[in-house]
Design a protein around this motif. Structure first.
Motif, short mmCIF file in Angstrom:
data_model
loop_
_atom_site.label_atom_id
_atom_site.label_comp_id
_atom_site.label_asym_id
_atom_site.label_seq_id
_atom_site.Cartn_x
_atom_site.Cartn_y
_atom_site.Cartn_z
N ARG A 219 36.16 28.40 16.42
CA ARG A 219 37.91 26.76 16.84
C ARG A 219 38.86 27.52 15.78
O ARG A 219 39.76 27.24 15.52
N ARG B 53 40.47 25.24 24.38
CA ARG B 53 38.92 26.14 24.59
C ARG B 53 38.87 26.82 26.21
O ARG B 53 38.77 27.52 26.53
N GLU C 249 31.36 27.71 21.17
CA GLU C 249 31.58 27.47 20.07
C GLU C 249 30.70 25.75 19.61
O GLU C 249 31.14 25.10 18.31
#
Length: 308
Positions: free
Chosen positions: A12, A38, A56
């Protein structure tokens, strides 16, 4: 340290540090999130959006080496950050058990003690000073305690005066601590140091969230000692054989330079900084030096059997 997983937090942070133009993607209108989406990372890595989201979120614990390499390329990771990414995916059983937070070997202590003109110290994985020779202790005598390199940089008031390139020293400390975290995300000592510094220093907290990774190797630094002034030092860091997460750091000065003369001044007991003398007189506990902690040297060999 985080509500997410080590892998998810790293992905992230590195995703948010990139802009679309950094990876050749067009940027349209206002974006609601910092950095890449993403879905954009998934597209660049050639995986499904759902799969990358699971990575993630910590719901995908066994990505293949091919997927990790593709994600590393999508996020523009350098070699060291790519290694860090792979380490974060290791299981506890795959991680080394000798974490290097123990004692420094007597042989290394004797070696350091013999370096009268080179400051030298041993770092643990959480940047704790595990041992130092007398010249390294004298060099850092302006600090309240020479016990943790990151604490010296971020918390001790002397840090801003000592490190003349403070931003560089700050980035290096945080990146080194992040590298140690990647080797063992379960390390209680690394977590303790990171949590303490996050609470005590806004600068550390901000840099810690960037997830930059960098191990010490060799470079130069500009420091300022309260008694002998400016010093321009070269340093090199070595991995300690038998304790792979300990690092031996050795400082050197250019021969016949003002810095070499200043270090020579620090060697003299007559010019030992007053604070160090006061601490010794008051019985205050300081970081162990090589001279203080090393065992009694063996009896000297005859000159005709002396080894190099």
């Amino acid at each position: 340290m985080s509500n997410g997983t080590p892998l998810g937090d790293f992905l992230r942070a590195r995703r948010e540090a990139l802009k679309p133009q950094d990876v050749g993607l067009p940027e349209y209108g206002r974006r609601r999130v910092p950095g890449l989406r993403r879905e954009e990372v998934a597209l660049l890595a050639g995986v499904s959006s759902d799969y990358y989201i699971r990575l993630e979120q910590g719901r995908e614990n066994n990505p293949s080496p091919q997927v990790l390499e593709a994600v590393a390329q999508a996020l523009k990771l350098d070699a060291e950050s790519t290694d860090h990414l792979n380490r974060l995916c290791l299981t506890p059983s795959q991680r080394p058990h000798d974490w290097g937070e123990g004692d420094v070997s007597p042989q290394l202590l004797r070696l350091m003690d013999g370096w009268e003109r080179q400051p030298a110290f041993v770092l643990g994985p959480a940047l704790d000073i595990l041992a130092s020779n007398s010249l390294a202790t004298a060099l850092h005598s302006g600090f309240e305690a020479f016990d943790n390199l990151a604490r010296n940089v971020f918390v001790d008031p002397a840090g801003r005066e000592f490190y003349q390139e403070w931003d560089r020293a700050a980035h290096s400390c945080v990146a080194g601590l992040r590298a140690a975290y990647g080797h063992d995300p379960e390390s209680a000592r690394v977590a303790e140091v990171a949590e303490e510094l996050t609470a005590d220093s806004e600068e550390f907290a901000r840099l810690w969230q960037l997830h930059a990774v960098e191990s010490k190797s060799q470079a130069g630094k500009h420091v300022k000692h309260p008694d002998v002034g400016d010093l321009h030092i070269d340093f090199v860091a070595f991995t300690v054989s038998g304790a792979p997460h300990q690092q031996l750091v050795v400082y050197q000065a250019e021969p016949a330079s003002p810095t070499a003369a200043a270090l020579e001044t620090l060697r003299s007991p007559a010019t030992e900084p007053k604070k160090a003398k006061d601490q010794a007189a008051n019985g205050q506990r300081a970081c162990p030096t090589a001279a203080a902690t090393a065992p009694t040297p063996p009896t000297a060999r005859p000159s005709n059997s002396r080894s190099a």
